[in-house]
Design a protein around this motif. Structure first.
Motif, PDB file in Angstrom:
ATOM      1  N   THR A 170       0.902  -1.052   0.000  1.00 59.30           N
ATOM      2  CA  THR A 170       0.173  -0.046  -0.163  1.00 59.30           C
ATOM      3  C   THR A 170       0.838   1.184  -0.436  1.00 59.30           C
ATOM      4  O   THR A 170       0.429   2.354  -0.362  1.00 59.30           O
ATOM      5  CB  THR A 170      -1.230   0.255   1.329  1.00 59.30           C
ATOM      6  N   ARG A 189     -12.016   4.868   1.838  1.00 54.09           N
ATOM      7  CA  ARG A 189     -11.511   3.456   2.465  1.00 54.09           C
ATOM      8  C   ARG A 189     -10.201   2.620   2.522  1.00 54.09           C
ATOM      9  O   ARG A 189      -9.543   1.894   1.579  1.00 54.09           O
ATOM     10  CB  ARG A 189     -12.410   2.151   2.947  1.00 54.09           C
ATOM     11  N   THR A 191      -6.340   0.098   3.751  1.00 53.84           N
ATOM     12  CA  THR A 191      -5.505  -0.532   4.533  1.00 53.84           C
ATOM     13  C   THR A 191      -4.561  -0.821   3.724  1.00 53.84           C
ATOM     14  O   THR A 191      -3.787  -1.092   2.694  1.00 53.84           O
ATOM     15  CB  THR A 191      -6.824  -2.115   4.743  1.00 53.84           C
ATOM     16  N   TYR A 193       0.058  -2.399   5.739  1.00 56.04           N
ATOM     17  CA  TYR A 193       0.056  -2.315   7.310  1.00 56.04           C
ATOM     18  C   TYR A 193       1.125  -1.056   7.944  1.00 56.04           C
ATOM     19  O   TYR A 193       2.006  -1.298   7.051  1.00 56.04           O
ATOM     20  CB  TYR A 193       1.540  -3.786   6.807  1.00 56.04           C
ATOM     21  N   ARG A 213      -0.040   4.576   7.937  1.00 52.43           N
ATOM     22  CA  ARG A 213      -0.930   5.123   9.158  1.00 52.43           C
ATOM     23  C   ARG A 213      -1.219   6.869   8.448  1.00 52.43           C
ATOM     24  O   ARG A 213      -2.013   7.206   7.879  1.00 52.43           O
ATOM     25  CB  ARG A 213      -1.564   4.569  10.497  1.00 52.43           C
ATOM     26  N   PHE A 223      -8.495   5.249   6.958  1.00 54.42           N
ATOM     27  CA  PHE A 223      -7.442   4.335   6.921  1.00 54.42           C
ATOM     28  C   PHE A 223      -7.870   3.046   8.499  1.00 54.42           C
ATOM     29  O   PHE A 223      -8.821   3.412   9.442  1.00 54.42           O
ATOM     30  CB  PHE A 223      -5.638   5.058   7.842  1.00 54.42           C
ATOM     31  N   LYS A 224      -7.923   2.077   7.847  1.00 51.33           N
ATOM     32  CA  LYS A 224      -8.632   0.698   8.829  1.00 51.33           C
ATOM     33  C   LYS A 224      -7.385  -0.770   8.841  1.00 51.33           C
ATOM     34  O   LYS A 224      -7.365  -0.805   7.586  1.00 51.33           O
ATOM     35  CB  LYS A 224     -10.071   0.289   8.359  1.00 51.33           C
ATOM     36  N   ALA A 225      -7.132  -0.745  10.128  1.00 52.25           N
ATOM     37  CA  ALA A 225      -6.139  -2.412  10.192  1.00 52.25           C
ATOM     38  C   ALA A 225      -6.955  -2.524  11.126  1.00 52.25           C
ATOM     39  O   ALA A 225      -5.844  -2.772  12.952  1.00 52.25           O
ATOM     40  CB  ALA A 225      -4.766  -1.996   9.830  1.00 52.25           C
ATOM     41  N   TYR A 232      -8.052  -9.621   6.322  1.00 48.30           N
ATOM     42  CA  TYR A 232      -8.310  -8.279   6.044  1.00 48.30           C
ATOM     43  C   TYR A 232      -8.747  -7.645   4.770  1.00 48.30           C
ATOM     44  O   TYR A 232      -7.382  -6.679   4.863  1.00 48.30           O
ATOM     45  CB  TYR A 232      -8.940  -7.116   6.655  1.00 48.30           C
ATOM     46  N   GLU A 234     -10.516  -4.123   2.173  1.00 40.35           N
ATOM     47  CA  GLU A 234     -10.469  -2.942   1.818  1.00 40.35           C
ATOM     48  C   GLU A 234     -11.082  -2.680   0.155  1.00 40.35           C
ATOM     49  O   GLU A 234     -10.631  -2.676  -0.315  1.00 40.35           O
ATOM     50  CB  GLU A 234     -10.855  -0.929   2.969  1.00 40.35           C
ATOM     51  N   THR A 241      -7.318  -2.692  -1.483  1.00 41.20           N
ATOM     52  CA  THR A 241      -6.188  -2.749  -1.072  1.00 41.20           C
ATOM     53  C   THR A 241      -6.993  -4.021   0.184  1.00 41.20           C
ATOM     54  O   THR A 241      -7.323  -4.532   1.330  1.00 41.20           O
ATOM     55  CB  THR A 241      -6.174  -1.456   0.379  1.00 41.20           C
ATOM     56  N   GLN A 243      -4.388  -5.665   3.971  1.00 39.45           N
ATOM     57  CA  GLN A 243      -3.916  -5.552   5.840  1.00 39.45           C
ATOM     58  C   GLN A 243      -3.092  -6.616   5.479  1.00 39.45           C
ATOM     59  O   GLN A 243      -1.628  -5.386   5.934  1.00 39.45           O
ATOM     60  CB  GLN A 243      -4.687  -5.642   6.548  1.00 39.45           C
TER      61      GLN A 243
END
Length: 268
Positions: A170, A189, A191, A193, A213, A223-225, A232, A234, A241, A243
């Motif tokens: 990412t 949205r 995601t 590492y 992040r 951002f979500k993780a 996971y 998004e 993307t 995770q």
């Protein structure tokens, strides 16, 4: 009786397989149709072998290549490989299990990884999707390569294609801007590492050029993780993307599904 001798010779050649029969030619034609790819996906990788200016080894995530390649290949897509410098990309065989070690002999993949294209050799008009591969070297080199950015921008905007990335891959899109000057990630949205999951006591950490992040959020990404151990992904429009490492086949499957929906819509 020369014609008879010629006929006998021709018959022997056909039996020996040195001349194609009409059936063989038909089969070859059918095979050619069957292997015509549903489309092409461009895998983006880094050539960097060390973290920053250190001697700490860095490499691509071979498993993220293989697991995504298998998914795209099963769906009928051809895969090409590109890196900023072209040529071979680093692979660390010491971290591979038995299954992935065996795939080091798979020339369908290895031929591409040992001779990746340079960005200047890529015709962006041929691709329906981009897949940014992760690995310990993915934070370096790719992120600011304007040629790779132009390729991804063309695939996304002109080809109506999909941009995808997994884990540290990412990083390759955190500064990718669209033609209107906005970041691709803005309002979407995303995601990957994040620095939250990094081992901050490990020597490599001090060499990371930016925080995943923080950079994504600074550029407008949502951002979500949630869990570093679980897969996971998004999916936000034509941006997919993942995770972490286990998310690679899920990312590829999501890309395939989006492209399938596009074809279905276009045919209706």
């Amino acid at each position: 009786m020369i014609w008879k001798k010629c006929y006998q010779l021709l018959f022997c050649l056909l039996l020996s397989g040195l001349l194609p029969t009409a059936q063989a030619q038909t089969s070859e034609t059918k095979t050619g149709v069957e292997i015509t790819p549903a489309g092409r996906v461009l895998f983006v990788l880094s050539n960097v072998k060390f973290h920053g200016n250190s001697t700490l080894p860095a490499s691509i995530s071979f498993g993220e290549v293989v697991n995504a390649w298998d998914t795209f290949h099963a769906a009928g897509y051809a895969v090409d490989f590109v890196s900023p410098a072209g040529g071979a990309v680093p692979i660390d065989p010491s971290v591979l299990g038995e299954r992935l070690t065996a795939r080091l002999q798979d020339q369908r993949i290895m031929a591409g990884l040992t001779k990746t294209h340079t960005p200047d050799q890529i015709d962006a008009s041929r691709y329906q999707a981009v897949y940014y591969v992760g690995g310990s070297n993915a934070m370096y080199q790719v992120v600011d390569d304007v040629r790779l950015q132009q390729i991804s921008r063309q695939i996304y905007e002109q080809n109506n294609g999909v941009i995808s990335a997994v884990c540290h891959g990412t990083a390759g899109i955190v500064r990718l801007k669209l033609s209107n000057g906005q970041y691709l990630l803005a309002g979407k949205r995303v995601t990957g590492y994040p620095e939250d999951f990094e081992d901050k006591t490990a020597p490599y950490f001090q060499h990371l050029p930016f925080s995943m992040r923080q950079t994504i959020e600074a550029n407008g990404g949502l951002f979500k993780a949630p869990d570093p151990e679980k897969p996971y992904i998004e999916v936000d429009g034509r941006l997919v993307t993942g995770q972490n490492y286990p998310s690679a086949p899920l990312v590829a499957s999501a890309v395939v599904q989006i492209l399938k929906q596009q074809r279905t819509t276009a045919n209706n």
